[in-house]
Design an enzyme around this catalytic site. Structure first.
Site, PDB file in Angstrom:
ATOM      1  N   HIS A 159       1.099  -1.121   0.061  1.00 16.87           N
ATOM      2  CA  HIS A 159      -0.073  -0.043   0.051  1.00 16.87           C
ATOM      3  C   HIS A 159       0.913   1.267   0.004  1.00 16.87           C
ATOM      4  O   HIS A 159       2.140   1.389   0.308  1.00 16.87           O
ATOM      5  CB  HIS A 159      -0.822   0.105   1.258  1.00 16.87           C
ATOM      6  CG  HIS A 159      -2.414   0.538   0.995  1.00 16.87           C
ATOM      7  ND1 HIS A 159      -2.422   1.580   0.019  1.00 16.87           N
ATOM      8  CD2 HIS A 159      -3.542   0.024   1.424  1.00 16.87           C
ATOM      9  CE1 HIS A 159      -3.712   1.868   0.001  1.00 16.87           C
ATOM     10  NE2 HIS A 159      -4.351   0.973   0.819  1.00 16.87           N
ATOM     11  N   SER A 161       2.777   4.575   1.125  1.00 15.78           N
ATOM     12  CA  SER A 161       3.202   4.711   2.694  1.00 15.78           C
ATOM     13  C   SER A 161       2.736   5.519   3.409  1.00 15.78           C
ATOM     14  O   SER A 161       2.700   5.745   4.826  1.00 15.78           O
ATOM     15  CB  SER A 161       4.842   5.223   2.349  1.00 15.78           C
ATOM     16  OG  SER A 161       5.589   4.204   1.629  1.00 15.78           O
ATOM     17  N   GLU A 232      -3.600   0.842 -13.708  1.00 16.23           N
ATOM     18  CA  GLU A 232      -4.540   1.972 -13.964  1.00 16.23           C
ATOM     19  C   GLU A 232      -4.024   3.124 -13.511  1.00 16.23           C
ATOM     20  O   GLU A 232      -3.534   3.270 -12.149  1.00 16.23           O
ATOM     21  CB  GLU A 232      -5.888   1.700 -13.051  1.00 16.23           C
ATOM     22  CG  GLU A 232      -6.954   2.586 -13.170  1.00 16.23           C
ATOM     23  CD  GLU A 232      -6.894   3.901 -12.387  1.00 16.23           C
ATOM     24  OE1 GLU A 232      -6.533   4.837 -12.732  1.00 16.23           O
ATOM     25  OE2 GLU A 232      -7.530   3.672 -11.250  1.00 16.23           O
ATOM     26  N   LEU A 233      -3.534   4.075 -14.479  1.00 24.16           N
ATOM     27  CA  LEU A 233      -2.590   5.190 -14.046  1.00 24.16           C
ATOM     28  C   LEU A 233      -3.074   6.405 -14.274  1.00 24.16           C
ATOM     29  O   LEU A 233      -2.423   7.371 -14.677  1.00 24.16           O
ATOM     30  CB  LEU A 233      -1.354   4.816 -15.095  1.00 24.16           C
ATOM     31  CG  LEU A 233      -0.822   3.451 -15.347  1.00 24.16           C
ATOM     32  CD1 LEU A 233       0.307   3.397 -16.369  1.00 24.16           C
ATOM     33  CD2 LEU A 233      -0.155   3.151 -14.093  1.00 24.16           C
ATOM     34  N   CYS A 266      -8.764   9.545  -9.933  1.00 26.73           N
ATOM     35  CA  CYS A 266      -8.405   9.510 -11.213  1.00 26.73           C
ATOM     36  C   CYS A 266      -9.496   9.438 -12.414  1.00 26.73           C
ATOM     37  O   CYS A 266      -9.052  10.120 -13.407  1.00 26.73           O
ATOM     38  CB  CYS A 266      -7.830   7.821 -11.459  1.00 26.73           C
ATOM     39  SG  CYS A 266      -6.504   7.315 -10.268  1.00 26.73           S
TER      40      CYS A 266
END
Length: 458
Positions: A159, A161, A232-233, A266
């Site tokens: 995950h 940080s 997925e960016l 996103c």
């Protein structure tokens, strides 16, 4: 970056965590490998029973979990509760539907391939590494974990940080309701340690939601190891408003679409492309709605926009605004620091942005909107597609011909007509171009990390 909870509403360190040692990571990989064998031996009915129990547990603990999400990344508490409950919904969706989604598919006429029987079957790949972001710290993980576990895969979570408490909650969630020990584990490690885990022979595949550079890096490693990956960016999603639209409804929705989750989504609408015939009406309503938002303590039930999750994230937004204004853009509202504590940013609307400005090319990850004026639908489409991203999109029109044209021509993984982009367990989620590879959610999502095996019998 330290693994720590830092409250973005105050800037105060809540708790810092020690990264796992190499020996501790090795122990978790060993447990994951054993869990993969155990989980593969279970049936859909058993896994569905465990998944429903996990959904019940998530709902029972929703208030406490939502507060954790808000303290770790700053989303308004009302939205945090909604995120947690959405996770339970997705878990039940896959508990109910995984078996049918992964059912064997017989060939209608096996004689065409000279067989007495021919069919395809889906089987789990094994251990899947998930590299996840902080913006939806629960939902991003569950939308991977629920289908992966229901398919018989095992999950390892690296995950972000800055949300370690959420990671630790997820670390024990599935084991608490009966899944084999090690079926889903969190790895408190730094970004530099991801490659080592991904290259491990026990890891079969990887999924990443995050930045484009992170995606390229993970894809390069996965490719070199010949391992499946889903990416997925992010996106720079267009929100197109055409003359036949209900402009008032579009403007109201636009405010939410740009500022939900403090604008850190996103699939948030980021570029508002408005036909000149309705431009002034839309912009006035959009700006007024943005200015009316309640910005403040995310634990307050009345707050609509909380702080940006990180100090660097706010700095990036301020830099984008400064660059645009210096280049001649008009700042209609917001765009400045709010208060003296935490990382609050006043929701902003920019006009008269040009291609030379950074905000035209880069994803603004926060409550910063850009509005463009266009003369016709062709110009709207050209501008909408003038980006390296292609995640989701929204179009507002009541003209059927315009609707068909825009749906066919927008370069995006999804088009929402007269509504804002949102993810649903029932619908595939993903993008094209630099927004990623592969799909999450729906049947397509659960099949991504399965071996589609062909069976032929003479």
């Amino acid at each position: 970056m330290p693994i720590a909870t830092i409250n973005p509403a105050t800037g105060e360190l809540v708790e810092e965590f020690t990264p796992l040692t190499k020996e501790e990571v090795e122990a978790r990989l060993t447990r994951a490998e054993a869990a993969a064998a155990a989980l593969r031996a279970t049936d859909f009915g058993t896994r569905a029973r465990w998944m429903r129990a996990a959904a019940d547990l998530v709902e029972a603990e929703a208030s406490h979990t939502a507060r954790r999400l808000t303290i770790e990344m700053g989303k308004p508490i009302t939205q945090a509760r909604a995120e947690v409950l959405k996770c339970a919904q997705a878990m039940r969706f896959y508990a109910e539907n995984a078996e049918s989604m992964l059912a064997d598919q017989p060939l209608a006429d096996p004689s065409t391939v000279k067989a007495s029987l021919a069919y395809t079957t889906y089987q789990p790949l094994g251990v899947v590494l998930a590299v996840m972001p902080w913006n939806y710290p629960m939902w991003q993980v569950i939308r991977f974990a629920a289908p992966a576990l229901m398919a018989g895969n095992v999950g390892l979570l690296k995950h972000a940080s800055n949300v370690p408490q959420t990671a630790l909650y997820l670390d024990t969630l599935f084991e608490r309701v009966g899944f084999p020990a090690g079926s889903f584990q969190s790895l408190l490690i730094g970004a530099a340690d991801v490659e080592t885990v991904l290259r491990d022979r026990r890891v079969a595949a990887v999924t990443l939601t995050g930045s484009e550079p992170a995606g390229r890096s993970v894809a390069a490693v996965a490719g070199s190891e010949v391992k499946k990956f889903v990416l997925e960016l992010g996106g720079s999603d267009p929100f197109i408003v055409l003359p036949s639209a209900d402009v008032a409804a579009a403007a109201r929705t636009a405010v939410t679409a740009r500022t939900v989750n403090n604008g850190q989504s996103c699939i948030a609408a980021k570029r508002f492309i408005v036909h000149t015939e309705v431009y002034e009406e839309f912009v006035e309503a959009f700006v007024a709605g943005t200015q009316a938002l309640t910005v403040g303590d995310p634990l307050d039930e009345e707050t609509e926009v909380g702080p940006v999750a990180t100090e660097s994230g706010r700095r990036e937004l301020l830099d984008l605004v400064d660059d645009a204004v210096a280049g001649g853009a008009v700042l209609r509202c917001g765009g400045s620091v709010v208060g003296t504590e935490g990382w609050f940013f006043a929701p902003a609307v920019l006009e008269e942005v040009t291609a030379a400005m950074r905000v035209h090319r880069e994803e603004a990850f926060g409550p910063l909107a850009v509005v463009y004026r266009v003369d016709d639908v062709e110009q709207a489409l050209a501008l909408a597609n003038d980006t390296t991203f292609g995640l989701s999109s929204s179009v507002w029109t009541t003209d059927p011909d315009e609707e068909r044209l825009v749906i066919s021509r927008l370069e995006a993984g999804a088009v929402f007509v007269n509504g804002m982009s949102i993810s649903y367990p029932e619908l595939p989620f993903g993008g094209v171009k630099d927004s990623g590879v592969g799909r999450e959610l729906a049947a397509e999502g659960i099949r991504e990390f399965c071996n589609l095996k062909t069976v032929w019998k003479s």
